[in-house]
Motif scaffolding. Structure first.
Motif, PDB file in Angstrom:
ATOM      1  N   GLY A 127       0.261  -6.455   3.520  1.00 48.35           N
ATOM      2  CA  GLY A 127      -0.039  -5.033   3.278  1.00 48.35           C
ATOM      3  C   GLY A 127      -1.520  -4.702   3.320  1.00 48.35           C
ATOM      4  O   GLY A 127      -1.913  -3.626   3.774  1.00 48.35           O
TER       5      GLY A 127
ATOM      6  N   PRO B 176       0.831  -1.207   0.000  1.00 53.93           N
ATOM      7  CA  PRO B 176       0.000   0.000   0.000  1.00 53.93           C
ATOM      8  C   PRO B 176       0.869   1.261   0.000  1.00 53.93           C
ATOM      9  O   PRO B 176       0.550   2.239  -0.671  1.00 53.93           O
ATOM     10  CB  PRO B 176      -0.797  -0.099   1.305  1.00 53.93           C
ATOM     11  CG  PRO B 176      -0.567  -1.466   1.847  1.00 53.93           C
ATOM     12  CD  PRO B 176       0.703  -1.987   1.254  1.00 53.93           C
ATOM     13  N   ALA B 177       1.970   1.216   0.747  1.00 54.59           N
ATOM     14  CA  ALA B 177       2.801   2.420   0.864  1.00 54.59           C
ATOM     15  C   ALA B 177       3.403   2.800  -0.484  1.00 54.59           C
ATOM     16  O   ALA B 177       3.546   3.979  -0.792  1.00 54.59           O
ATOM     17  CB  ALA B 177       3.907   2.197   1.891  1.00 54.59           C
TER      18      ALA B 177
ATOM     19  N   ASP C 186       4.278  -6.744  -0.280  1.00 53.50           N
ATOM     20  CA  ASP C 186       3.997  -6.505   1.141  1.00 53.50           C
ATOM     21  C   ASP C 186       2.906  -7.511   1.479  1.00 53.50           C
ATOM     22  O   ASP C 186       1.718  -7.233   1.304  1.00 53.50           O
ATOM     23  CB  ASP C 186       3.551  -5.063   1.376  1.00 53.50           C
ATOM     24  CG  ASP C 186       3.363  -4.770   2.859  1.00 53.50           C
ATOM     25  OD1 ASP C 186       3.343  -5.722   3.675  1.00 53.50           O
ATOM     26  OD2 ASP C 186       3.223  -3.585   3.217  1.00 53.50           O
TER      27      ASP C 186
END
Lengths: 717, 717
Positions: free
Chosen positions: A573, A562-563, A570
């Motif tokens: 994530g 997501p980042a 991830d």
């Protein structure tokens, strides 16, 4: 005339370099017909002949009575090259039937006797030989245009005397690209949402770019792969973009004017709240007379300015966009409201089925995002107006590298459907990874929802009795203002393939790739054509499956960061997020139970036999196992491996394949344009890094959770 | 005169509402002394008397020869209230010694005999009683200012005849707030990096805000809690901010002019690359003569404009900021370069020790971020100039809710050190959570690196032979343009506590909180003073430990969401990242082995006894166990619980405590300002939601990994 971008260009010519026109450009060509699209054909032919020494001649340019095409240029000829005595020795005739009297050409009459007259339709064409003349016939200007680019694709083989005549028609009437381009730079999403090829070719910092030369070059590329519609702004419609419908309509009209000569109609993403947001009304309720009047009036004004306007694209009640739910109405009410306004003008509304609870609680296992589109829309089948096209993502989730085909496609025989793909590689490497998606789309289009003897998805979209009313193929564009159009030069193949598969869904994606390679790297321009072809096939053919191997395993999806906006791994994530995208891995196993018996029941949304196949942990295809079932790490796949060993094996293999791709690319040093070579090389470096990261994170994650060592003793961190 | 913000204000008066001045404002006050800071004192007294019916008189306003204070107002008096016959019946005398002849006041002479003359220093003061007169003496203007606010804090108790005299001096000479405010809005970090209280009070959209009234109010708040220095821009210095040193110095000078009357000196964050970036040189190499000349010349110009400029703050070779490594120089070379330029003017350079590899490979277990500051800086002890202050974060990582004290603090006896705290709640709830950090800082300041009989961290910072040369206490500010200054009204307590603990590190943080409550919610302004006090203590006293309970367990740290910028849980959010912040949880256990015997060796950076204590899995304090050791989930803590059961227990408890806090807050309905009540209530709702999310994600994560059920059978998802 001049076509920017093909010489010392600001942008790469993609699949239309001058060399691609050699076969036609070295010949004596007659273009017969009138109207702007035939003008375009004649311009293309003229330029090709100027480049390659052929000769172009035009007849029939006075428009026949009753056509809507405006007047083209007078009869004449163009191009340089052969002497005057060769002028009439026509080798190629591109003929719009019914466009006035044909001139005599050398040899026999160019209109053959048995040409299925009247069967070619708005966009089809007939390619045949008549004596020494290669003849292209069309009943409508667009057919002539698509026929021209077909000739370009065929190159010299079009002139093989033994070539049998053939009629070509598109499988679906609308082959469309959705641009998720923002007019204003969005604080999070930037100029192009999910754009990986620079800025927008339409918009910059709140204004229209007005780079008309590039827009025209874009229209040309679209026509050359068969795309005939685009939407020019993001489905997430913010304040500025909402005004494209009203006081900024001129910006849209300008784009339409530039693309029209290439047969591309322009559509607009609108907000369902437009009557409130730009109309000043207190409501957007579809049952309110003043709302319907506002849409009718506004739409009339759109058509006054853009007579061939395509229609509206709407993301409603989805991820925060407004919709009919606010007024207690359903999606049929909402879509029909806009359809009613568009119908008098021949426009359509594309209404997206991407509706789900995007504020889900991960603790709530009874809610399954995969079910949402079916649950929302299947009950509405039969309630949509004829000019509503329900636009369904190909899978039930969101453009993952592997998903089952959406059950909605088989569930709405009385509704026009568009199947939506994502050419922009949001979840498939963001144009930093080589990932040729033709095989993915081909699989989806060839999927048979009713089993081996039933129709395919492509048939449903084309229209078959009792199964589908016929609709469109749509994809999110991957184009930006990058010199290579798509950031990664090899991602051009995805754009090309989408257009070609939308025209002919049964076409082998390898054959499409072959076309693309021939056009983009014409044999006469590379040092070693066969090596170039083989190398590109080696890189691209299996690249989608390679990508699948090193990313989320066995159809479970997501596991993206997501980042980093969905780029890179991830594993957890999205595991505790509100987006409904879970894998439920624990120390014992992984996967989502979507069976009727013990899970969310999603498997029951399919007709037989798939409902039963997906329900069964033994029959379910391996590549979708974790989408439908939660299984122990030791579960043995149909392929013979355990789940966890399969994860290790595919991830080591996928990363190795990418390393091999990078090696293989080096074979082309000196054989292709150096700048393109370097650009691809840099991206392959990043793909190797990223694939290694995927491999290690996924393997480590599952090793830490399962405690099962790799049977082959490879290094897991 | 008027002090904005205390009446119908754009901002909350924080701990300086008019009511806080009641005790002094109802009395007859003499202010004796000259200079701008004494002017400030007199203004404060005058306003207080005007508000509360007392009487203020001024003497000695002609500056004595040889002082640097500029001329103040002539002798006179101000305020309204009592009749002229009461004027000389002084009840309070605030006296700057040496500031000319004292007038006769009623009763005895205000200068007592035994007052430790000369021992008060630049900022100290003596508070005593002389007959019926409460007397405050100072040897320097700042002392008088701090004494005034001490009187305000004491309220009526200052006038208790039995109160013994006492001398007050700050423990450290510089008590500083670092503002991570950007001049230009940063595309990722916004106007204030790690700012949770709106925009900057200094800057907006690339310009100075010039809200001088608010700046003045800010200076007043700072003085009232003892803070005497700030840096006005982010340690990450971008292009625009680099120019504050040169052509935009005027913006800095303006801030300095406004804050000077409150005894606050202004510092500037500069980029080490300034000679290149704004100086036009080809290098910033500290060994180059032209670089040294540039810094000398530039610094001279700064002091010409701001004679009491504090100095430079530098983040070098850290997270992408430039530094001396680029030239093959070390941090002593780098810091001394700037120190040399500042020394002639009395300025200091704060050089941050926050240097580590921020591009670490998670696969590389030999690199330990915790080691980095010590490894970089301890070998340089003795090489820093006298006006270099090495600024060390309190823990070896990055402002986590729980970390061991940084071993650097005990490792550099020949270097001036500043210990850096983070008042802005980056990792402690971002001012959406109540988290009173006084107890955390108090623990750190009271930590004894050399064991029970050794000095404390606070002593090292204050300066003790062979242990520390004396330095500063510094913290990252939590102030923004929010009406409550700090977003969460109760986060004001953190700002206040930092100032007060920096002045007196041994002070009990509960007592500090008591001061803050008395000032911010004066008993005369609330419906039920004792209830307000008890409720605020109930919410705040243990809130840091509550926060610790529901977040990352047992000192392991992080587990915060990268996507949400460190807010909320994401257990694996940094587990595979480049930031060096790992927990290594697998199906068997969790934690980081930082022992000498089998781990990274970080434990060996401590002197005895801590080196041995931390090395031992049995002796290591529970709250730091996972920082130093990787242990099985079944490992039994000193507290008697297993690790995994401790995780469950603390997370259930922490979330419950937050729910109880929200309930408790409701007791204050109607007793405090309704707007403040609502603001806190909204934030508590979010804290309950977030703490529940933390509880569930952490518990689910460890349950999925360990498979160990909760011994108490509570619901884990």
């Amino acid at each position: 005339m001049s076509l920017p971008g093909t010489g010392t260009a600001r942008w790469h010519p993609a699949w239309l370099p001058p060399e691609a026109f050699r076969a036609i450009g070295t010949r004596r060509v007659l273009v017969h017909g009138a109207g702007p699209l035939v003008d375009t054909v004649f311009e293309e032919v003229t330029r090709a002949c100027a480049d390659h020494g052929g000769r172009a001649r035009r007849t029939g340019a006075t428009p026949p009575a009753g056509t809507t095409d405006s007047a083209g240029p007078p009869d004449g000829d163009g191009g340089g090259g052969p002497a005057a005595d060769e002028v009439d020795a026509t080798q190629v005739a591109l003929v719009l039937r019914g466009a006035g009297a044909l001139p005599a050409v050398a040899g026999d009459a160019p209109v053959p006797a048995g040409g299925e007259p009247g069967a070619l339709g708005d966009e089809g064409f007939l390619l045949t030989r008549d004596g020494a003349v290669t003849v292209l016939l069309a009943d409508a200007p667009a057919g002539l245009l698509y026929g021209l680019f077909h000739l370009v694709r065929l190159g010299e083989t079009a002139f093989d005397p033994a070539r049998p005549g053939a009629v070509h028609r598109p499988a679906v009437r609308r082959r469309m690209l959705d641009h998720w381009d923002n007019v204003d730079v969005h604080p999070v999403m930037g100029q192009v949402e999910r754009g990986y090829a620079g800025g927008s070719i339409f918009w910059r910092d709140g204004r229209a770019r007005r780079d008309l030369a590039r827009l025209r070059a874009y229209g040309r590329l679209l026509a050359a792969c068969g795309i005939n519609a685009i939407s020019v702004n993001n489905v997430n419609v913010h304040a500025t973009e909402a005004r494209l419908l009203t006081d900024r309509l001129g910006d849209v009209a300008e784009i339409a004017d530039v693309l029209r000569p290439y047969g591309v109609r322009v559509h607009l993403s609108v907000t369902f709240a437009a009557p409130v947001v730009v109309g000043g009304l207190a409501t957007a309720d579809p049952r309110e007379r003043r709302v319907r009047d506002w849409w009718a009036r506004t739409t009339r004004q759109v058509y006054q300015r853009i007579p061939d306007f395509g229609g509206y694209l709407v993301k409603a009640d989805s991820e925060g966009q407004p919709g009919p739910f606010a007024y207690g109405r359903d999606h049929a009410d909402g879509a029909n409201l806009l359809a009613e306004a568009l119908a008098p003008h021949g426009g359509v509304v594309h209404w997206r089925a991407f509706v789900y609870d995007h504020r889900q609680d991960w603790r709530d296992r009874s809610t399954d995002r995969a079910r949402a589109a079916y649950d929302h829309f299947a009950p509405l089948d039969g309630r949509f107006d004829d000019n509503v096209v329900l636009q369904v993502k190909y899978g039930p989730m969101d453009f993952q590298a592997r998903e089952p085909v959406s059950p909605v496609i088989a569930a709405m025989p009385a509704t026009r459907l568009a199947v939506e793909f994502q050419v922009t590689q949001e979840y498939t490497g963001q144009q930093r990874h080589v990932c040729y998606l033709g095989p993915c789309w081909s699989e989806v289009l060839g999927f048979r929802p009713w089993g081996p003897d039933g129709h395919r998805v492509a048939d449903v979209v084309a229209g078959v009795p009792d199964r589908g009313r016929g609709g469109d193929l749509v994809a999110v564009s991957n184009v930006g203002d990058d010199p290579y159009w798509t950031g990664h030069p090899l991602a051009q193949a995805n754009l090309y393939a989408f257009g070609r598969l939308a025209w002919d869904p049964r076409r082998d994606p390898r054959a499409v790739l072959d076309e693309w390679i021939d056009l983009t790297f014409p044999p006469t321009t590379t040092g070693d054509p066969e090596r170039v072809r083989e190398t590109l096939h080696a890189l691209l053919d299996d690249s989608w499956r390679t990508y699948e191997r090193y990313t989320a395993p066995l159809g479970v999806g997501f596991m993206v960061s997501p980042a980093n906006r969905h780029y890179g791994p991830d594993v957890d994530g999205y595991e505790y997020s509100r987006w409904g995208t879970y894998h439920f891995a624990d120390r014992d196993g992984v996967g989502v139970d979507r069976t009727r018996a013990t899970g969310t029941g999603f498997a029951g949304q399919y007709p037989q036999p798939w409902s039963t196949v997906y329900e069964s942990v033994d029959e379910c295809p391996d590549e979708l196992l974790l989408f439908f079932h939660h299984v122990p790490y030791g579960h043995v796949l149909r392929g013979g491996s355990t789940v966890v060993q399969h994860i290790y094996d595919t991830h080591f293999a996928g990363a190795e394949e990418v390393t091999a791709m990078r090696e293989r690319w080096r074979d082309l040093a000196g054989l292709v344009d150096p700048a393109l070579y370097d650009r691809v090389g840099e991206r392959l470096d990043e793909q190797v890094r990223s694939a290694t990261e995927w491999r290690d994170q996924i393997n480590t994650y599952f090793f830490r959770k399962s405690g099962v060592p790799d049977a082959k003793g490879r290094r897991i961190h």
